[in-house]
Motif scaffolding. Sequence first.
Motif, PDB file in Angstrom:
ATOM      1  N   LYS A   1     -28.345  -2.291  -2.430  1.00 24.21           N
ATOM      2  CA  LYS A   1     -28.553  -1.432  -3.602  1.00 24.21           C
ATOM      3  C   LYS A   1     -29.137  -2.208  -4.768  1.00 24.21           C
ATOM      4  N   HIS A   2     -29.946  -1.535  -5.549  1.00 27.93           N
ATOM      5  CA  HIS A   2     -30.558  -2.134  -6.736  1.00 27.93           C
ATOM      6  C   HIS A   2     -30.577  -1.103  -7.849  1.00 27.93           C
ATOM      7  N   ASP A   3     -30.039  -1.502  -8.976  1.00 30.33           N
ATOM      8  CA  ASP A   3     -29.975  -0.612 -10.143  1.00 30.33           C
ATOM      9  C   ASP A   3     -31.069  -1.053 -11.119  1.00 30.33           C
ATOM     10  N   ILE A   4     -32.258  -0.515 -10.922  1.00 28.17           N
ATOM     11  CA  ILE A   4     -33.411  -1.007 -11.684  1.00 28.17           C
ATOM     12  C   ILE A   4     -33.933   0.046 -12.656  1.00 28.17           C
ATOM     13  N   ALA A   5     -34.691  -0.398 -13.644  1.00 25.91           N
ATOM     14  CA  ALA A   5     -35.391   0.538 -14.526  1.00 25.91           C
ATOM     15  C   ALA A   5     -36.778   0.001 -14.806  1.00 25.91           C
ATOM     16  N   LEU A   6     -37.689   0.926 -15.039  1.00 23.47           N
ATOM     17  CA  LEU A   6     -39.093   0.597 -15.316  1.00 23.47           C
ATOM     18  C   LEU A   6     -39.553   1.393 -16.520  1.00 23.47           C
ATOM     19  N   PRO A   7     -40.607   0.914 -17.185  1.00 24.25           N
ATOM     20  CA  PRO A   7     -41.253   1.800 -18.140  1.00 24.25           C
ATOM     21  C   PRO A   7     -41.660   3.070 -17.375  1.00 24.25           C
ATOM     22  N   ILE A   8     -41.369   4.233 -17.928  1.00 25.21           N
ATOM     23  CA  ILE A   8     -41.483   5.475 -17.147  1.00 25.21           C
ATOM     24  C   ILE A   8     -42.872   5.641 -16.534  1.00 25.21           C
ATOM     25  N   ALA A   9     -43.898   5.276 -17.296  1.00 28.00           N
ATOM     26  CA  ALA A   9     -45.263   5.447 -16.789  1.00 28.00           C
ATOM     27  C   ALA A   9     -45.539   4.594 -15.546  1.00 28.00           C
ATOM     28  N   GLN A  10     -44.750   3.553 -15.352  1.00 29.20           N
ATOM     29  CA  GLN A  10     -44.960   2.648 -14.215  1.00 29.20           C
ATOM     30  C   GLN A  10     -44.243   3.105 -12.949  1.00 29.20           C
TER      31      GLN A  10
ATOM     32  N   PRO B   1     -44.413   5.681 -10.741  1.00 32.19           N
ATOM     33  CA  PRO B   1     -45.125   6.029  -9.498  1.00 32.19           C
ATOM     34  C   PRO B   1     -45.750   4.809  -8.815  1.00 32.19           C
ATOM     35  N   ALA B   2     -46.470   3.989  -9.563  1.00 33.26           N
ATOM     36  CA  ALA B   2     -47.114   2.818  -8.957  1.00 33.26           C
ATOM     37  C   ALA B   2     -46.070   1.865  -8.390  1.00 33.26           C
ATOM     38  N   PHE B   3     -44.997   1.684  -9.132  1.00 37.66           N
ATOM     39  CA  PHE B   3     -43.943   0.799  -8.633  1.00 37.66           C
ATOM     40  C   PHE B   3     -43.348   1.326  -7.337  1.00 37.66           C
ATOM     41  N   MET B   4     -43.065   2.616  -7.271  1.00 42.09           N
ATOM     42  CA  MET B   4     -42.420   3.184  -6.086  1.00 42.09           C
ATOM     43  C   MET B   4     -43.286   2.970  -4.838  1.00 42.09           C
ATOM     44  N   THR B   5     -44.585   3.114  -5.007  1.00 45.15           N
ATOM     45  CA  THR B   5     -45.499   2.879  -3.875  1.00 45.15           C
ATOM     46  C   THR B   5     -45.461   1.421  -3.453  1.00 45.15           C
ATOM     47  N   ALA B   6     -45.581   0.530  -4.433  1.00 44.43           N
ATOM     48  CA  ALA B   6     -45.596  -0.903  -4.130  1.00 44.43           C
ATOM     49  C   ALA B   6     -44.264  -1.361  -3.545  1.00 44.43           C
TER      50      ALA B   6
ATOM     51  N   HIS C   1     -32.143   8.476 -12.173  1.00 45.95           N
ATOM     52  CA  HIS C   1     -32.387   9.043 -13.490  1.00 45.95           C
ATOM     53  C   HIS C   1     -33.848   8.812 -13.864  1.00 45.95           C
ATOM     54  N   VAL C   2     -34.738   9.531 -13.197  1.00 44.97           N
ATOM     55  CA  VAL C   2     -36.160   9.233 -13.359  1.00 44.97           C
ATOM     56  C   VAL C   2     -36.629   9.502 -14.793  1.00 44.97           C
ATOM     57  N   GLY C   3     -35.955  10.410 -15.487  1.00 48.78           N
ATOM     58  CA  GLY C   3     -36.300  10.660 -16.893  1.00 48.78           C
ATOM     59  C   GLY C   3     -36.093   9.453 -17.794  1.00 48.78           C
ATOM     60  N   ASP C   4     -35.273   8.515 -17.349  1.00 47.97           N
ATOM     61  CA  ASP C   4     -35.086   7.253 -18.079  1.00 47.97           C
ATOM     62  C   ASP C   4     -35.825   6.101 -17.421  1.00 47.97           C
ATOM     63  N   GLY C   5     -36.566   6.364 -16.351  1.00 44.76           N
ATOM     64  CA  GLY C   5     -37.185   5.274 -15.597  1.00 44.76           C
ATOM     65  C   GLY C   5     -36.191   4.483 -14.777  1.00 44.76           C
ATOM     66  N   ASN C   6     -34.998   5.021 -14.609  1.00 46.72           N
ATOM     67  CA  ASN C   6     -33.914   4.296 -13.927  1.00 46.72           C
ATOM     68  C   ASN C   6     -33.760   4.796 -12.493  1.00 46.72           C
ATOM     69  N   ILE C   7     -34.061   3.928 -11.533  1.00 44.58           N
ATOM     70  CA  ILE C   7     -33.989   4.276 -10.114  1.00 44.58           C
ATOM     71  C   ILE C   7     -32.878   3.476  -9.450  1.00 44.58           C
ATOM     72  N   HIS C   8     -32.033   4.161  -8.726  1.00 39.72           N
ATOM     73  CA  HIS C   8     -31.096   3.442  -7.858  1.00 39.72           C
ATOM     74  C   HIS C   8     -31.848   3.179  -6.557  1.00 39.72           C
ATOM     75  N   TYR C   9     -32.435   1.998  -6.501  1.00 39.47           N
ATOM     76  CA  TYR C   9     -33.317   1.680  -5.371  1.00 39.47           C
ATOM     77  C   TYR C   9     -32.469   1.179  -4.209  1.00 39.47           C
ATOM     78  N   ASN C  10     -31.907   2.140  -3.496  1.00 37.86           N
ATOM     79  CA  ASN C  10     -30.973   1.832  -2.417  1.00 37.86           C
ATOM     80  C   ASN C  10     -31.674   1.887  -1.069  1.00 37.86           C
ATOM     81  N   ILE C  11     -31.323   0.943  -0.234  1.00 36.87           N
ATOM     82  CA  ILE C  11     -31.922   0.857   1.100  1.00 36.87           C
ATOM     83  C   ILE C  11     -30.794   0.990   2.113  1.00 36.87           C
TER      84      ILE C  11
ATOM     85  N   GLY D   1     -42.822  -4.838 -15.567  1.00 40.17           N
ATOM     86  CA  GLY D   1     -42.161  -4.737 -16.873  1.00 40.17           C
ATOM     87  C   GLY D   1     -40.780  -4.110 -16.796  1.00 40.17           C
ATOM     88  N   GLY D   2     -40.162  -4.156 -15.630  1.00 35.73           N
ATOM     89  CA  GLY D   2     -38.868  -3.509 -15.448  1.00 35.73           C
ATOM     90  C   GLY D   2     -37.694  -4.475 -15.526  1.00 35.73           C
TER      91      GLY D   2
END
Lengths: 468, 468
Positions: free
Chosen positions: A345-354, A356-361, A380-390, A420-421
């Motif tokens: 699990k990863h509790d990450i956040a990105l600048p919101i505009a980033q 889509p590109a981050f998710m692909t990469a 919480h995509v409205g905050d740019g906060n993704i629980h990047y769980n695998i 920038g996350g």
Amino acid sequence: MTSRPLWFDDLQALMPTAVVTQEAVIAPHLEESRGRFQGACGAFVQPQTVDQVQRLMRFCADRQIPIVPQGGNTGHVGGAVGRADGVLLSLSKLNKIRAVDPIGGTMTVDAGCILQTVQQEADRHDLLFPLSLASEGSCQIGGTLATNAGGVHVVKYGTMRDLVLGLEVVLADGRIVDGLSALAKDNTGYDLKHLFMGSEGTLGVITGAVLKLSQKPTARETALFSCESMDHMLSVFHLFRRHFGDGIEAFEMMPRFGIDLALRHTEGARDPLDHEHAWYGLVDVVAYGPTSDLTDRLMGALTVAIEQGWVKDGVCAQNLTQAQAWWALREGMSAAQKKEGGSVKHDIALPIAQVPAFMTAAAALVLSLCPTARLCTFGHVGDGNIHYNITQPVDMDRAAFMALGAEITPALYDLVASYGGTFSAEHGVGRIKRTELAAYRGGQAYSVMQQIKAQLDPQGIMNPEVLF
Amino acid sequence: MTSRPLWFDDLQALMPTAVVTQEAVIAPHLEESRGRFQGACGAFVQPQTVDQVQRLMRFCADRQIPIVPQGGNTGHVGGAVGRADGVLLSLSKLNKIRAVDPIGGTMTVDAGCILQTVQQEADRHDLLFPLSLASEGSCQIGGTLATNAGGVHVVKYGTMRDLVLGLEVVLADGRIVDGLSALAKDNTGYDLKHLFMGSEGTLGVITGAVLKLSQKPTARETALFSCESMDHMLSVFHLFRRHFGDGIEAFEMMPRFGIDLALRHTEGARDPLDHEHAWYGLVDVVAYGPTSDLTDRLMGALTVAIEQGWVKDGVCAQNLTQAQAWWALREGMSAAQKKEGGSVKHDIALPIAQVPAFMTAAAALVLSLCPTARLCTFGHVGDGNIHYNITQPVDMDRAAFMALGAEITPALYDLVASYGGTFSAEHGVGRIKRTELAAYRGGQAYSVMQQIKAQLDPQGIMNPEVLF
């Protein structure tokens, strides 16, 4: 507890009612919820007054005894794990609501108050304490302050630090910083409360706070919709921003795999849309006042999103039961994932505009390292906060996957940083992300943090091994 | 500038383009806007890059030269007054907008950007930077950060510290804390940015920031109304809270005497209501989205307030011109007061629920000390922030009144403190409220502030005599 430290008897004599010795009481405080840490303690102390906390701190400062403060013990990063050579300081019994000011919209509470108790008390005055977390039934205000907790309502109300007017803190040397101000504006020197909020118990013990209460919305509507890409998800978010401004109370996203897991492992869960889609969005909007056209406005926004091709299918909840069922899918995601095997699990956040590109990469990166990995990336995509769980692949055993996870994580954090996350959006650093803190916290910030720690806790007795 | 310090030539050699020597350029930077302070400077430096700021700081640290950072020089508390033995560091030429992210809703700016420039740039992207002050045409972002500026929109958007995601700071020893993060959530150790915001240039020089932009409302309506008492004013505020939630963008109050002054001294000003009333409220409400029933909702709320007896008379603005005329009355209050003789001013805030009782007690106190004092107490009542200004009596000369003012102020601050209020709501401490800071800042907070100052600026070269 069989071999007690030499100072134990002195401490017990100092505060006999606060020092607890029943192992059955102590045991649940030693293990972290995810089972990753098994703590210990030289003494387990449950003060009932701020004065007791102060006396405890002075006792420990005199003898250089480590102190680990603990709230509801619901954290995930090893931030409240007791030590055999120290005091495990539970705030659970310091749990009174001190005052409510319904006119000023403030509530003064002890640190040990349960978040849900505070929410209910606010509701009793027709007001809202908006912080909302999965663990709200057991987490404590002090813990949410020390970790600057987030949750599903941050997009509208901010994180915990945004919901606080004043703070009471007992420092490592026993001094009390009494900042229980209830003022909306107060420019009188350094803002100390923000230094303690998010400091994870390494600078002092938070014993009380003045919380800001919000007006309770008179209308709340929920929609669930699907998108084919994260680009479209972001377009929907911005459409909703234009239509509702800060009337968006929550804006969450889930992948199809997450829905699959929830359907498989959650009693009574139903697929929310007729067909399967790549991504699902879940949004709450609110309004105030005696009349409301919120339902029409939500339908209107959703219609535009469909016309634009950003949303493939979308529904407004017909009633509270339907809205709650959708929210149960979202809230059940972690529990469902647990039943599917190991998780990295990863509790990450990105600048919101980033995002889509981050998710692909990120997907490309993870799949290059583990081609059969199952991505359960929600949040919480409205905050740019993704629980990047695998989630553990079906063709790999747990141990092998967890070992591979140890390789994936640093690569993923590097990728996050390149966009920038941050490697810690809302869960904090604790013991498990100290290396990342030193590596990624920009410029001279880390050394300034060390200076402040050395100044306010020169003996290093406050929650040692957390952050640093 | 006739006798230059011994280090002047070395500094000029180090950064010839940044060291300015024309007295005509320097002069306006030496006097504070209200004329209360006349500064000096050993050197006047206007860096154009962060690198220059860093080199300047190292130069000064090596030689223990005091540094006074200055933004738009619009402050009122002596917070940016240059010294003959030091550098007056003007950020005016470090004034680029570095980047705008319209999708993420952020703008990265140099500290020297004028607030109005930032507002206009946000508007160009159909977004809003909501901070709004009387001095917005000349004050700089760096100054609003260093003082945690407030203004008329705090009731909805918060103070400056609530509008910032990341901060770039050059410390007293030249280290750069690069925290230009654009993240809505980032829990990675101590939140250093909040330490620098509001520190009035005593811990370092803010050189850049990532600002949060808001969605621009699609509808804005203004109402002006009268109340017979502050109790009723507060009842109206809470009625509006229930009807509009966080859709209240501004909630200001003015006394009849303030209206009288504005009518007397402001070109073209007109009495807004048919009869005279004790108190006037001015409220802006906003809404988002393609359609809006905001006018009807505002009329509805005002009607309820009249039915309840809280409002005696009230009008919704028919058009933007009328709304602007009402706002001109409010904004013109300080200038009008100046034409009426001497003023003794206090920038105070109270817990909102305490405002009515405090206002009664404060009037009694002031009139007991100066029976013919004229009270021009107006301000941001939605934040509990009152500009408690007292105008020279017609039967007293200026010097006698100002001398009396020096007696009134400490008594008033004691009263403020007894109601849980603060002696500085939004203007800050600077040089003029140092005694009050030491006296009123609660518990051990003052000593912790001193510790932090000593740690980050051990030589005491950052804005000496401010705060401490």
